[in-house]
Write a protein that holds these residues in place. Structure first.
Motif, PDB file in Angstrom:
ATOM      1  N   LEU A  96      48.908  44.647  47.920  1.00  0.00           N
ATOM      2  CA  LEU A  96      48.817  44.681  46.464  1.00  0.00           C
ATOM      3  C   LEU A  96      47.378  44.722  45.985  1.00  0.00           C
ATOM      4  O   LEU A  96      47.028  45.513  45.093  1.00  0.00           O
ATOM      5  CB  LEU A  96      49.530  43.464  45.866  1.00  0.00           C
ATOM      6  N   THR A  97      46.528  43.877  46.560  1.00  0.00           N
ATOM      7  CA  THR A  97      45.158  43.764  46.065  1.00  0.00           C
ATOM      8  C   THR A  97      44.339  45.032  46.288  1.00  0.00           C
ATOM      9  O   THR A  97      43.386  45.301  45.546  1.00  0.00           O
ATOM     10  CB  THR A  97      44.444  42.564  46.712  1.00  0.00           C
TER      11      THR A  97
ATOM     12  N   TRP B  20      46.652  48.189  44.037  1.00  0.00           N
ATOM     13  CA  TRP B  20      46.943  48.068  42.611  1.00  0.00           C
ATOM     14  C   TRP B  20      46.041  48.956  41.755  1.00  0.00           C
ATOM     15  O   TRP B  20      46.506  49.646  40.843  1.00  0.00           O
ATOM     16  CB  TRP B  20      46.819  46.611  42.164  1.00  0.00           C
TER      17      TRP B  20
ATOM     18  N   ASP C   8      50.039  38.364  43.800  1.00  0.00           N
ATOM     19  CA  ASP C   8      49.996  38.565  45.249  1.00  0.00           C
ATOM     20  C   ASP C   8      50.456  37.308  45.993  1.00  0.00           C
ATOM     21  O   ASP C   8      51.293  37.376  46.900  1.00  0.00           O
ATOM     22  CB  ASP C   8      48.565  38.939  45.652  1.00  0.00           C
TER      23      ASP C   8
ATOM     24  N   TYR D 294      53.436  46.764  49.490  1.00  0.00           N
ATOM     25  CA  TYR D 294      53.172  46.153  50.794  1.00  0.00           C
ATOM     26  C   TYR D 294      53.741  46.953  51.971  1.00  0.00           C
ATOM     27  O   TYR D 294      53.451  46.636  53.122  1.00  0.00           O
ATOM     28  CB  TYR D 294      53.750  44.737  50.836  1.00  0.00           C
TER      29      TYR D 294
END
Length: 308
Positions: free
Chosen positions: A112-113, A116, A256, A285
């Motif tokens: 996600l980080t 995104w 997250d 993910y």
């Protein structure tokens, strides 16, 4: 000056180290538990490589020098799924949670980080076409340059619930009368994100949420709390798990960790927002399990975004 700040200054480390440690839930007392595997979570960005190396060298030098004075404590172990409720009082150590997540889903911890930022313009293009709900359409249109990044991220995530709509149905009993309800977009959003004007308002909101979940016969699962009088001006971000709050510097980091709590502790996604969590799991993910439930509209949204 607290001991963690003293540690940073005495070792001539960049103040960013202090901010990252605080975001990860570390205190001076548990610096001794940091191992090599934890450093990639504390310093997740590629540009942090030099900072990570310097911190590692100073940390391990400090640990060696103070070995006799450090408490001989073991790093907390991950809590087995069947004992989650009994262990909620202590709560999970965030870095340990990351470590357990990486063991459960190798090389997926930064899904996600890292993804995104590239997904945001795709979501905005997608919403311009497919976002139909009047409230969330208006909320989406309110995004402009004056909106801070985390507020924008929160709003974009909330709008996701309006294009991946819930289909869960449940029974509500009033006295001897039973009626059937279908989960709404708002139900889906509220099971993942709770907005409060200030942290002191949280207890009342949690009680209301608990009453609502009793009505629908579903447990309260981990969720993200955002603080601010307006969604366009959010100031604080937390994850609620059991009786504990974990503070983060941004909405995406909170989201997250919230996702990872579900994964590590083997918790079921809320029925109302099951589709949205499934979207994050698969699209962000790239995780699949034998227990996944395939939703046609989730598949369609993923396919559309992948084409953009």
């Amino acid at each position: 000056m607290d001991k963690l700040t003293e540690f940073i200054e005495e070792n001539s480390l960049d103040p960013v180290c202090l901010l990252n440690l605080i975001d990860c839930g570390y205190t001076y007392e548990n610096l001794q538990f940091i191992e090599n595997d934890d450093l990639n979570f504390i310093f997740p960005n590629r540009e942090d490589t030099a900072l990570r190396s310097e911190f590692r060298a100073k940390l391990f030098e400090w640990k060696a020098k103070n070995k006799k004075n450090l408490q001989t404590l073991n790093q907390p172990k991950s809590v087995p799924t069947q004992n989650v409720e009994a262990n909620m009082q202590s709560g999970p150590n965030v870095c340990k949670l990351e470590h357990d997540f990486n063991k459960l889903h190798p090389n997926r911890q930064f899904g996600l980080t890292t993804k995104w930022e590239d997904t945001v313009p795709k979501l905005m293009s997608y919403y311009n076409i497919y976002l139909k709900d009047n409230f969330y359409k208006k909320l989406f249109k309110s995004l402009d340059d004056s909106v801070c990044p985390s507020s924008k991220d929160c709003i974009l995530f909330m709008c996701l619930h309006a294009v991946i709509k819930p289909s869960h149905r449940f029974t509500v009993t009033h006295g001897n009368v039973k009626s059937f309800r279908k989960a709404t977009i708002e139900d889906s959003v509220c099971s993942t994100v709770l907005q409060v004007s200030e942290v002191n308002d949280l207890q009342n909101h949690l009680e209301q949420l608990n009453n609502k979940n009793v009505e629908s016969n579903t447990p309260i699962q981990p969720f993200v709390i955002v603080v601010g009088t307006e969604l366009t001006n959010l100031t604080e971000f937390y994850v609620s798990f059991g009786e504990h709050l974990y503070k983060f510097s941004s909405f995406v980091l909170a989201l997250d960790i919230c996702f990872k709590v579900y994964q590590v502790f083997g918790l079921k996604y809320p029925n109302e927002s099951h589709k949205v969590w499934s979207f994050l799991q698969e699209f962000m993910y790239n995780i699949s399990t034998p227990f996944d439930i395939k939703h046609s509209n989730v598949v369609n949204v993923i396919e559309d975004l992948q084409k953009m």
